[in-house]
Enzyme design. Structure first.
Site, PDB file in Angstrom:
ATOM      1  N   ASP A  60       0.853  -1.191   0.000  1.00 49.65           N
ATOM      2  CA  ASP A  60       0.000   0.000   0.000  1.00 49.65           C
ATOM      3  C   ASP A  60       0.890   1.244   0.000  1.00 49.65           C
ATOM      4  N   GLU A  85      -7.482   5.482  -5.726  1.00 48.74           N
ATOM      5  CA  GLU A  85      -8.893   5.145  -5.876  1.00 48.74           C
ATOM      6  C   GLU A  85      -9.371   6.068  -6.986  1.00 48.74           C
ATOM      7  N   THR A 101      -5.597   6.913   0.313  1.00 50.03           N
ATOM      8  CA  THR A 101      -4.713   6.495  -0.791  1.00 50.03           C
ATOM      9  C   THR A 101      -4.234   7.690  -1.603  1.00 50.03           C
ATOM     10  N   THR A 126      -5.484  14.350 -12.947  1.00 45.25           N
ATOM     11  CA  THR A 126      -6.654  14.284 -13.818  1.00 45.25           C
ATOM     12  C   THR A 126      -7.184  15.677 -14.144  1.00 45.25           C
ATOM     13  N   ASP A 127      -7.867  15.791 -15.274  1.00 49.63           N
ATOM     14  CA  ASP A 127      -8.493  17.077 -15.615  1.00 49.63           C
ATOM     15  C   ASP A 127      -9.630  17.423 -14.644  1.00 49.63           C
ATOM     16  N   GLU A 128     -10.106  16.422 -13.878  1.00 52.38           N
ATOM     17  CA  GLU A 128     -11.234  16.681 -12.963  1.00 52.38           C
ATOM     18  C   GLU A 128     -10.869  17.650 -11.844  1.00 52.38           C
ATOM     19  N   TYR A 154     -13.560  12.349  -5.030  1.00 53.66           N
ATOM     20  CA  TYR A 154     -12.426  11.845  -5.829  1.00 53.66           C
ATOM     21  C   TYR A 154     -11.568  12.997  -6.340  1.00 53.66           C
ATOM     22  N   LYS A 158      -7.653  14.219  -5.500  1.00 52.24           N
ATOM     23  CA  LYS A 158      -6.590  14.364  -6.501  1.00 52.24           C
ATOM     24  C   LYS A 158      -6.036  15.792  -6.501  1.00 52.24           C
ATOM     25  N   LYS A 193     -16.252   1.663 -15.356  1.00 53.41           N
ATOM     26  CA  LYS A 193     -16.167   2.972 -16.017  1.00 53.41           C
ATOM     27  C   LYS A 193     -17.004   2.940 -17.297  1.00 53.41           C
ATOM     28  N   TYR A 211     -26.575   8.114 -17.151  1.00 57.24           N
ATOM     29  CA  TYR A 211     -26.970   9.039 -16.085  1.00 57.24           C
ATOM     30  C   TYR A 211     -27.640  10.281 -16.675  1.00 57.24           C
ATOM     31  N   ARG A 218     -17.310  14.490 -22.205  1.00 53.38           N
ATOM     32  CA  ARG A 218     -15.961  14.136 -21.770  1.00 53.38           C
ATOM     33  C   ARG A 218     -15.020  14.243 -22.966  1.00 53.38           C
ATOM     34  N   ARG A 277     -25.821  11.311 -11.524  1.00 51.32           N
ATOM     35  CA  ARG A 277     -24.781  11.265 -10.481  1.00 51.32           C
ATOM     36  C   ARG A 277     -24.861  12.566  -9.684  1.00 51.32           C
TER      37      ARG A 277
HETATM   38  P1  NAD Z   1      -7.548   1.974 -11.665  1.00 46.77           P
HETATM   39  O1  NAD Z   1      -8.597   2.144 -10.619  1.00 46.77           O
HETATM   40  O2  NAD Z   1      -7.833   1.131 -12.860  1.00 46.77           O
HETATM   41  O3  NAD Z   1      -6.213   1.389 -11.001  1.00 46.77           O
HETATM   42  C1  NAD Z   1      -5.721   1.845  -9.779  1.00 46.77           C
HETATM   43  C2  NAD Z   1      -4.631   0.878  -9.324  1.00 46.77           C
HETATM   44  O4  NAD Z   1      -4.082   1.382  -8.092  1.00 46.77           O
HETATM   45  C3  NAD Z   1      -5.128  -0.535  -9.030  1.00 46.77           C
HETATM   46  O5  NAD Z   1      -4.237  -1.488  -9.551  1.00 46.77           O
HETATM   47  C4  NAD Z   1      -5.168  -0.588  -7.511  1.00 46.77           C
HETATM   48  O6  NAD Z   1      -4.966  -1.901  -6.993  1.00 46.77           O
HETATM   49  C5  NAD Z   1      -4.013   0.333  -7.152  1.00 46.77           C
HETATM   50  N1  NAD Z   1      -4.141   0.906  -5.807  1.00 46.77           N
HETATM   51  C6  NAD Z   1      -5.255   1.488  -5.275  1.00 46.77           C
HETATM   52  N2  NAD Z   1      -4.993   1.888  -4.003  1.00 46.77           N
HETATM   53  C7  NAD Z   1      -3.689   1.588  -3.769  1.00 46.77           C
HETATM   54  C8  NAD Z   1      -2.828   1.762  -2.653  1.00 46.77           C
HETATM   55  N3  NAD Z   1      -3.263   2.347  -1.526  1.00 46.77           N
HETATM   56  N4  NAD Z   1      -1.555   1.338  -2.745  1.00 46.77           N
HETATM   57  C9  NAD Z   1      -1.119   0.737  -3.872  1.00 46.77           C
HETATM   58  N5  NAD Z   1      -1.876   0.518  -4.942  1.00 46.77           N
HETATM   59  C10 NAD Z   1      -3.152   0.945  -4.900  1.00 46.77           C
HETATM   60  O7  NAD Z   1      -7.152   3.453 -12.090  1.00 46.77           O
HETATM   61  P2  NAD Z   1      -6.753   4.030 -13.512  1.00 46.77           P
HETATM   62  O8  NAD Z   1      -7.984   4.346 -14.267  1.00 46.77           O
HETATM   63  O9  NAD Z   1      -5.695   3.167 -14.112  1.00 46.77           O
HETATM   64  O10 NAD Z   1      -6.114   5.426 -13.057  1.00 46.77           O
HETATM   65  C11 NAD Z   1      -4.728   5.507 -12.748  1.00 46.77           C
HETATM   66  C12 NAD Z   1      -4.409   6.940 -12.367  1.00 46.77           C
HETATM   67  O11 NAD Z   1      -4.753   7.807 -13.443  1.00 46.77           O
HETATM   68  C13 NAD Z   1      -5.200   7.446 -11.170  1.00 46.77           C
HETATM   69  O12 NAD Z   1      -4.346   8.216 -10.391  1.00 46.77           O
HETATM   70  C14 NAD Z   1      -6.310   8.304 -11.762  1.00 46.77           C
HETATM   71  O13 NAD Z   1      -6.661   9.321 -10.868  1.00 46.77           O
HETATM   72  C15 NAD Z   1      -5.626   8.841 -12.996  1.00 46.77           C
HETATM   73  N6  NAD Z   1      -6.488   9.177 -14.145  1.00 46.77           N
HETATM   74  C16 NAD Z   1      -7.362   8.255 -14.646  1.00 46.77           C
HETATM   75  C17 NAD Z   1      -8.109   8.565 -15.779  1.00 46.77           C
HETATM   76  C18 NAD Z   1      -9.083   7.569 -16.384  1.00 46.77           C
HETATM   77  O14 NAD Z   1      -9.809   7.937 -17.318  1.00 46.77           O
HETATM   78  N7  NAD Z   1      -9.122   6.319 -15.942  1.00 46.77           N
HETATM   79  C19 NAD Z   1      -7.981   9.813 -16.379  1.00 46.77           C
HETATM   80  C20 NAD Z   1      -7.084  10.741 -15.835  1.00 46.77           C
HETATM   81  C21 NAD Z   1      -6.336  10.392 -14.726  1.00 46.77           C
HETATM   82  O1  TDX Z   2     -22.939   3.778 -15.675  1.00 50.52           O
HETATM   83  C1  TDX Z   2     -22.535   4.911 -16.003  1.00 50.52           C
HETATM   84  N1  TDX Z   2     -23.364   5.756 -16.690  1.00 50.52           N
HETATM   85  C2  TDX Z   2     -22.995   7.021 -17.056  1.00 50.52           C
HETATM   86  O2  TDX Z   2     -23.806   7.751 -17.666  1.00 50.52           O
HETATM   87  C3  TDX Z   2     -21.212   5.387 -15.683  1.00 50.52           C
HETATM   88  C4  TDX Z   2     -20.258   4.505 -14.927  1.00 50.52           C
HETATM   89  C5  TDX Z   2     -20.866   6.663 -16.066  1.00 50.52           C
HETATM   90  N2  TDX Z   2     -21.725   7.462 -16.714  1.00 50.52           N
HETATM   91  C6  TDX Z   2     -21.303   8.824 -17.103  1.00 50.52           C
HETATM   92  C7  TDX Z   2     -20.712   9.655 -15.982  1.00 50.52           C
HETATM   93  C8  TDX Z   2     -19.698  10.519 -16.714  1.00 50.52           C
HETATM   94  O3  TDX Z   2     -20.322  11.675 -17.223  1.00 50.52           O
HETATM   95  O4  TDX Z   2     -20.247   8.667 -18.055  1.00 50.52           O
HETATM   96  C9  TDX Z   2     -19.222   9.657 -17.873  1.00 50.52           C
HETATM   97  C10 TDX Z   2     -17.908   8.950 -17.611  1.00 50.52           C
HETATM   98  O5  TDX Z   2     -18.025   8.329 -16.328  1.00 50.52           O
HETATM   99  P1  TDX Z   2     -16.808   7.505 -15.683  1.00 50.52           P
HETATM  100  O6  TDX Z   2     -16.387   6.451 -16.631  1.00 50.52           O
HETATM  101  O7  TDX Z   2     -17.219   7.113 -14.309  1.00 50.52           O
HETATM  102  O8  TDX Z   2     -15.641   8.593 -15.689  1.00 50.52           O
HETATM  103  P2  TDX Z   2     -15.532  10.058 -15.052  1.00 50.52           P
HETATM  104  O9  TDX Z   2     -16.435  10.247 -13.914  1.00 50.52           O
HETATM  105  O10 TDX Z   2     -15.611  11.049 -16.191  1.00 50.52           O
HETATM  106  O11 TDX Z   2     -14.021   9.984 -14.493  1.00 50.52           O
HETATM  107  C11 TDX Z   2     -12.982   9.333 -15.278  1.00 50.52           C
HETATM  108  O12 TDX Z   2     -12.185  10.275 -15.938  1.00 50.52           O
HETATM  109  C12 TDX Z   2     -11.301  11.051 -15.170  1.00 50.52           C
HETATM  110  C13 TDX Z   2     -12.122   8.421 -14.417  1.00 50.52           C
HETATM  111  O13 TDX Z   2     -12.925   7.487 -13.749  1.00 50.52           O
HETATM  112  C14 TDX Z   2     -11.284   9.223 -13.455  1.00 50.52           C
HETATM  113  O14 TDX Z   2     -10.410   8.360 -12.741  1.00 50.52           O
HETATM  114  C15 TDX Z   2     -10.467  10.221 -14.229  1.00 50.52           C
HETATM  115  O15 TDX Z   2      -9.773  11.058 -13.359  1.00 50.52           O
END
Ligand code: NAD
Ligand code: TDX
Length: 353
Positions: A60, A85, A101, A126-128, A154, A158, A193, A211, A218, A277
């Protein structure tokens, strides 16, 4: 820079980054530190671990003893922190673990970087963190100087981590960079996602929960393009800087869902509009001019090709998906080092279990 510590490498973007580095930097060595929460999947990394260029430690990032031990033994040149997370809906249900985390974990890694004089700490953000933009102002986008204005627990966690990176950089001289990327899609994304969830549901003719009215926008980027941006920043980016990463590729959720249905040859009657949401961000749009100008980075995957490839990937990787949907991957994770602490919840949101 040839010893990388990649945290969160068993998740979506981290695992894609590990495969990217193996292909593009075969001489480098990689240690993955991941606690294997519900979002981590050791099966995803199996080919990389067999290949020998990658080692794995289950731990962790907020556990100081583990983190400092890893640094002492491995002495990374650079740390790329993907561990987080990452699901907004989960942060609305239970914010606590996001703070532990995403904030304390980042601080712990940076403390270890200072002690062991690591050449570069890179924070995957993240852009969020910039909050959202109105739907009726297509002229607006986020630049690196846009003030932080997070909406969900979330994104607030970040944004807090980003502020700490800035503080460690200025106060302690930590050599750090931050990248703020838009929504990613591609292989190995956990099916909670939007894109993988909709693909999985459409394949088995289940209702697709959109939703609100599905009008939220996005800015989608293929994960491979995110990986090439990170690689450029950790090697050529300037310490102390933030880089936005985005595809200039905006679609409403409804447009994305319709595209997926079309690719799968499924009817739009599968779409089901559900409760919105809470605090739902309306629109994200990232201006990537700085990384393009400074580092020559540009995305290369067209959205239609990327979605087609992603739909096909999920169709062709039924075993990877079934392992998750059935919960079998949890046993594989448990065999990978240590048992999860009691506070790890293996609940799948939105996967029909
Ligand atoms: P993910 O949820 O798929 O993966 C997260 C990973 O981190 C997992 O393998 C989990 O086991 C590990 N993890 C969680 N808590 C931990 C801890 N305390 N110690 C060690 N490992 C831990 O996430 P993702 O979508 O791959 O996102 C990765 C990074 O990119 C994140 O920081 C997220 O904020 C950022 N990000 C994601 C997106 C997106 O669209 N998915 C976009 C922009 C930024
Ligand atoms: O079941 C769904 N129905 C729906 O309408 C889900 C899961 C999502 N949505 C909508 C919510 C958002 O407007 O779709 C859009 C995308 O949702 P997510 O996939 O949950 O992504 P978002 O909330 O945009 O965040 C993602 O992008 C930025 C990642 O999860 C983040 O980790 C990253 O930082």
């Amino acid at each position: 820079m040839n010893k990388l510590l990649v945290t969160g490498g068993a998740g979506f973007i981290g695992s894609n980054f590990i495969y990217y580095e193996l292909r593009h930097r075969p001489a480098d060595s990689i240690l993955c530190l991941d606690s294997l929460t519900y979002a981590g999947n050791i099966n995803t990394l199996k080919p990389a671990l067999k290949n020998g260029g990658v080692k794995f430690v289950r731990g962790d990032i907020s556990d100081r003893e583990t983190v400092f031990r890893v640094f002492k033994e491995y002495r990374p040149d650079a740390v790329v922190n993907f561990a987080a997370e990452s699901h907004v809906d989960r942060s609305i249900k239970d914010p606590g673990i996001f703070l532990k985390t995403n904030i304390i974990g980042t601080q712990t890694l940076m403390d270890a970087c200072l002690k062991y004089e690591t050449e570069r700490f890179h924070q995957i953000s993240t852009d969020e963190v910039y909050g959202d933009l109105p739907l009726n102002r297509p002229d607006l986008s986020f630049s690196e100087t846009t003030p932080l204005r997070a909406s969900s627990p979330y994104s607030a966690s970040k944004a807090s981590a980003d502020m700490l990176v800035g503080a460690y950089s200025r106060t302690f001289g930590l050599k750090a960079t931050v990248s703020r990327c838009s929504n990613n899609y591609g292989p190995y994304q956990f099916p909670e996602k939007l894109i993988p969830l909709m693909i999985c549901k459409a394949i088995v003719d289940e209702k697709l929960p959109v939703y609100g009215k599905g009008e939220n926008v996005r800015d989608w980027l293929h994960v491979e393009d995110h990986c090439s941006a990170i690689d450029a920043i950790i090697r050529r980016g300037r310490a102390g800087e933030v880089y936005n990463v985005g595809g200039r590729n905006e679609y409403s959720n409804l447009q994305v869902v319709r595209l997926i249905l079309r690719e799968l040859g499924k009817p739009e009657s599968l779409i089901s509009f559900v409760d919105d949401r809470p605090g739902h961000d309306l629109r994200y749009a990232v201006d990537p001019q700085k990384i393009t100008n400074e580092l020559g980075w540009n995305p290369t995957t067209k959205f239609i090709d990327g979605i087609r490839g992603t739909v096909n990937w999920y169709k062709e990787h039924g075993e990877w998906l079934q392992d998750i949907l059935s919960g079998r991957y949890v046993s594989a994770n448990e065999r990978a080092g240590y048992r999860p602490a009691g506070d790890v919840e293996y609940e799948l949101i939105g996967c029909g279990r």
